[in-house]
Design an enzyme around this catalytic site. Structure first.
Site, PDB file in Angstrom:
ATOM      1  N   TRP A 115      35.913  44.526  35.040  1.00 18.88           N
ATOM      2  CA  TRP A 115      37.300  44.921  35.058  1.00 18.88           C
ATOM      3  C   TRP A 115      37.679  45.737  33.941  1.00 18.88           C
ATOM      4  O   TRP A 115      38.873  46.369  33.965  1.00 18.88           O
ATOM      5  CB  TRP A 115      38.206  43.490  35.038  1.00 18.88           C
ATOM      6  CG  TRP A 115      37.659  42.706  34.040  1.00 18.88           C
ATOM      7  CD1 TRP A 115      36.816  41.502  34.191  1.00 18.88           C
ATOM      8  CD2 TRP A 115      38.044  42.682  32.572  1.00 18.88           C
ATOM      9  NE1 TRP A 115      36.856  40.988  33.097  1.00 18.88           N
ATOM     10  CE2 TRP A 115      37.442  41.313  32.014  1.00 18.88           C
ATOM     11  CE3 TRP A 115      38.912  43.402  32.014  1.00 18.88           C
ATOM     12  CZ2 TRP A 115      37.595  41.345  30.844  1.00 18.88           C
ATOM     13  CZ3 TRP A 115      39.143  43.077  30.565  1.00 18.88           C
ATOM     14  CH2 TRP A 115      38.399  42.224  30.106  1.00 18.88           C
ATOM     15  N   ASN A 116      37.025  45.869  32.986  1.00 15.23           N
ATOM     16  CA  ASN A 116      37.574  46.628  31.448  1.00 15.23           C
ATOM     17  C   ASN A 116      37.671  48.199  31.774  1.00 15.23           C
ATOM     18  O   ASN A 116      38.477  48.709  31.164  1.00 15.23           O
ATOM     19  CB  ASN A 116      36.983  46.055  30.390  1.00 15.23           C
ATOM     20  CG  ASN A 116      35.205  46.228  30.307  1.00 15.23           C
ATOM     21  OD1 ASN A 116      34.713  46.716  31.515  1.00 15.23           O
ATOM     22  ND2 ASN A 116      34.585  46.334  29.339  1.00 15.23           N
ATOM     23  N   LYS A 139      30.281  46.240  44.644  1.00 17.47           N
ATOM     24  CA  LYS A 139      31.235  45.215  44.430  1.00 17.47           C
ATOM     25  C   LYS A 139      32.181  45.194  43.117  1.00 17.47           C
ATOM     26  O   LYS A 139      31.585  44.871  41.910  1.00 17.47           O
ATOM     27  CB  LYS A 139      30.667  43.590  44.268  1.00 17.47           C
ATOM     28  CG  LYS A 139      31.410  42.809  44.587  1.00 17.47           C
ATOM     29  CD  LYS A 139      30.991  41.438  43.930  1.00 17.47           C
ATOM     30  CE  LYS A 139      31.481  41.207  42.409  1.00 17.47           C
ATOM     31  NZ  LYS A 139      32.781  41.134  42.286  1.00 17.47           N
ATOM     32  N   ALA A 141      35.223  44.274  40.282  1.00 19.34           N
ATOM     33  CA  ALA A 141      35.505  42.822  39.798  1.00 19.34           C
ATOM     34  C   ALA A 141      36.823  42.474  40.647  1.00 19.34           C
ATOM     35  O   ALA A 141      37.357  43.187  40.776  1.00 19.34           O
ATOM     36  CB  ALA A 141      35.848  43.189  38.061  1.00 19.34           C
ATOM     37  N   GLY A 192      28.143  43.886  33.194  1.00 20.22           N
ATOM     38  CA  GLY A 192      29.235  42.782  32.858  1.00 20.22           C
ATOM     39  C   GLY A 192      28.563  41.779  31.651  1.00 20.22           C
ATOM     40  O   GLY A 192      27.685  42.194  30.868  1.00 20.22           O
ATOM     41  N   SER A 193      28.608  40.345  31.861  1.00 18.80           N
ATOM     42  CA  SER A 193      28.289  39.495  30.671  1.00 18.80           C
ATOM     43  C   SER A 193      26.784  39.430  30.835  1.00 18.80           C
ATOM     44  O   SER A 193      26.106  39.269  31.894  1.00 18.80           O
ATOM     45  CB  SER A 193      29.020  38.339  31.046  1.00 18.80           C
ATOM     46  OG  SER A 193      28.480  37.434  31.933  1.00 18.80           O
ATOM     47  N   GLU A 214      23.877  46.628  32.029  1.00 15.33           N
ATOM     48  CA  GLU A 214      24.622  46.987  30.878  1.00 15.33           C
ATOM     49  C   GLU A 214      25.545  45.847  30.614  1.00 15.33           C
ATOM     50  O   GLU A 214      26.434  45.441  31.162  1.00 15.33           O
ATOM     51  CB  GLU A 214      25.469  48.059  31.232  1.00 15.33           C
ATOM     52  CG  GLU A 214      25.914  49.023  30.069  1.00 15.33           C
ATOM     53  CD  GLU A 214      27.446  48.523  29.410  1.00 15.33           C
ATOM     54  OE1 GLU A 214      27.409  47.525  28.521  1.00 15.33           O
ATOM     55  OE2 GLU A 214      28.185  49.270  29.843  1.00 15.33           O
ATOM     56  N   LEU A 215      25.052  44.994  29.392  1.00 12.51           N
ATOM     57  CA  LEU A 215      25.508  43.580  29.310  1.00 12.51           C
ATOM     58  C   LEU A 215      26.353  43.634  27.801  1.00 12.51           C
ATOM     59  O   LEU A 215      26.945  44.624  27.488  1.00 12.51           O
ATOM     60  CB  LEU A 215      24.223  42.407  29.252  1.00 12.51           C
ATOM     61  CG  LEU A 215      23.449  42.813  30.428  1.00 12.51           C
ATOM     62  CD1 LEU A 215      22.405  41.626  30.215  1.00 12.51           C
ATOM     63  CD2 LEU A 215      24.110  42.804  31.788  1.00 12.51           C
ATOM     64  N   CYS A 248      32.630  46.535  25.925  1.00 11.28           N
ATOM     65  CA  CYS A 248      31.312  46.223  25.129  1.00 11.28           C
ATOM     66  C   CYS A 248      30.929  46.728  23.997  1.00 11.28           C
ATOM     67  O   CYS A 248      30.330  46.326  23.296  1.00 11.28           O
ATOM     68  CB  CYS A 248      30.383  46.536  26.200  1.00 11.28           C
ATOM     69  SG  CYS A 248      30.808  45.763  27.813  1.00 11.28           S
ATOM     70  N   GLU A 348      30.953  37.615  21.284  1.00 13.27           N
ATOM     71  CA  GLU A 348      31.890  38.706  21.608  1.00 13.27           C
ATOM     72  C   GLU A 348      33.434  38.226  21.763  1.00 13.27           C
ATOM     73  O   GLU A 348      33.634  37.187  22.689  1.00 13.27           O
ATOM     74  CB  GLU A 348      31.616  39.421  23.179  1.00 13.27           C
ATOM     75  CG  GLU A 348      30.670  40.586  23.041  1.00 13.27           C
ATOM     76  CD  GLU A 348      30.605  41.084  24.450  1.00 13.27           C
ATOM     77  OE1 GLU A 348      30.336  40.413  25.542  1.00 13.27           O
ATOM     78  OE2 GLU A 348      30.827  42.423  24.766  1.00 13.27           O
TER      79      GLU A 348
HETATM   80  C1  SIN Z   1      32.118  49.080  28.390  1.00 15.69           C
HETATM   81  O1  SIN Z   1      32.701  48.420  27.868  1.00 15.69           O
HETATM   82  O2  SIN Z   1      31.131  48.495  29.163  1.00 15.69           O
HETATM   83  C2  SIN Z   1      31.906  50.649  28.540  1.00 15.69           C
HETATM   84  C3  SIN Z   1      32.623  51.402  27.462  1.00 15.69           C
HETATM   85  C4  SIN Z   1      32.366  52.719  27.415  1.00 15.69           C
HETATM   86  O3  SIN Z   1      31.844  53.438  28.456  1.00 15.69           O
HETATM   87  O4  SIN Z   1      32.884  53.532  26.512  1.00 15.69           O
END
Ligand code: SIN
Length: 444
Positions: A115-116, A139, A141, A192-193, A214-215, A248, A348
């Protein structure tokens, strides 16, 4: 929103599987042109898509516009890169043989996004998957399905054949379970997480699915004694408070050389004073709400934990109230005296909290920076050229920003090591994630 479950997901996988043969048979230029068409429609509709994102996710409108530009840059790049998926002709072992290494699409790809960054995390996966000749089931979020559906509508307008892009919103367990259980799915790409990534990896063993993960991250931000202080402070603000700290790769812990610690804290605190917390649709707002109650409660717990272990709150530290809005805003917060036993130093936070510790030597700070289960992004600021190479090589992270708090861009390899995941997204490197090498041994 439709609440899809197992049967709708199976239908979507069936559609993606049926569409795959014709999609991979298209020329790279044909696929590229459709992908570029989708990028063009997103560019045309930037204001509408950005507004939808702010209303849905909360990030300030200017950031949402920035995200749409970021999102479509992955499509632009992939549209070009489709034409550069080359194989090899390898010198053979006998005069009457030829060895070909062909790059072929992996097949139906399941894409699970957070969702971010509700648009960019879709296009960062979808662009190269489609360019390579894969079809996709996405899919999004549960918190941000509308931004995904908007991309789906534009894909229809762009003229993508039915079944090439499928979007399923709804029950994450049922949808994820159906994706993992279906032999027609050949690849999962997930952002995600770390706990969910670990679960997917375990369950992906059933059909030996290819995985891109990508966690989570826990980025250290190091300011050496010879750093350009203006640049370090400006980058700290941008890197820490982007998306209210719900990123992230955002800086999670700051290590500042003892000789410049007080100066940095003073300057960083002063810069934070200019940050406006508020409704993302409001003029000049820099920090919107956190995504949900669990998100803001975690931030509060991290601050309370740090204070109980001796940290000092220099600025912020509490919720901020915004008239007419949900109670989910947090003040930009600066904390000093971070120690390794604090949660802010290891977990985090995913919020607008900047904890700072002083260090005395390069060796010490590299050890502290690497003392993490995560390995996504790290940042350091110095004007010493030898140190740039030495520290860049020693940091155990997939992404290193040197005098740069904003490394994200479509052409670079984005991804982590250790518990931050597997694989790379972005640029030519992303194509490896969506292609298989086939060896053809040809006797003449
Ligand atoms: C992320 O937070 O997973 C992506 C951030 C980014 O692409 O800069």
């Amino acid at each position: 929103m439709p609440k899809c479950g197992e049967s709708e997901t199976r239908d979507a996988i069936g559609a993606a599987s049926d569409a795959w043969g014709a999609w991979r048979a298209k020329t790279a230029a044909e696929r590229g042109s459709l992908i570029a068409g989708l990028a063009g429609l997103m560019r045309r509709d930037t204001d509408r898509l950005a507004e939808l994102m702010t209303l849905e996710q909360g990030k300030p409108l200017a950031e949402a516009r920035g995200e749409i530009a970021y999102a479509l840059s992955f499509l632009d790049w992939s549209a070009e890169e489709a034409k550069r998926v080359y194989g090899d002709v390898v010198p053979a072992s006998a005069p009457d043989k030829r060895i070909l290494a062909l790059r072929q699409p992996v097949g139906v790809t399941a894409i699970i996004t957070p969702w971010n960054f509700p648009s960019a995390m879709i296009t960062r996966k979808l662009g190269p998957a489609l360019a390579a000749g894969c079809t996709a089931v996405v899919k999004p979020a549960e918190d941000t399905p509308l931004s995904a559906i908007a991309i789906g509508e534009l894909a229809v307008e762009a003229g993508f054949p039915p079944g090439v892009i499928n979007i399923v919103t709804g029950d994450p367990r049922a949808i994820g379970g159906a994706m993992l259980d279906d032999e027609r799915v050949r690849k999962i790409s997930f952002t995600g997480s770390t706990p969910v990534g670990r679960l997917l990896m375990e369950q992906a063993s059933k059909h030996l699915l290819r995985l891109s993960l990508e966690l989570g991250g826990h980025a250290p931000f190091i300011v050496f004694e010879d750093a350009d202080m203006d640049r370090a402070v400006e980058s700290a603000v941008a890197c820490k408070f982007r998306n209210a700290g719900q990123t992230c790769i955002c800086a999670n812990r700051f290590y500042v050389h003892e000789s410049v610690h007080d100066r940095f804290v003073e300057r960083f605190g002063a810069a934070m004073e200019g940050l406006k917390v508020g409704n993302g649709m409001g003029e000049g707002v820099n920090i919107g709400p956190l995504i949900n109650d669990a998100g803001i409660e975690k931030v509060e717990e991290h601050v309370a934990d740090a204070v109980s272990k001796g940290a000092k709150v220099v600025r912020g530290g509490r919720r901020a109230s915004v008239e007419g809005c949900v109670d989910r805003f947090f003040q930009p917060t600066l904390i000093t005296g971070m120690t390794p036993d604090m949660r802010v130093a290891t977990d985090e936070t995913f919020g607008p909290v900047a904890p700072v510790a002083a260090f005395s030597s390069e060796e010490e700070v590299v050890r502290l920076a690497n003392d993490s289960e995560y390995g996504l992004a790290a940042y350091f600021f110095t004007d010493n050229a030898s140190r740039v190479m030495r520290v860049s090589e020693t940091l155990e992270y997939g992404i290193v920003g040197v005098n740069d708090g904003g490394p994200s861009t479509a052409q670079a390899p984005f991804g982590g090591v250790k518990h931050s995941g597997l694989g790379r997204e972005g640029g030519k490197y992303a194509m490896d994630e969506y292609t298989e090498l086939k060896y053809v041994s040809w006797r003449l």
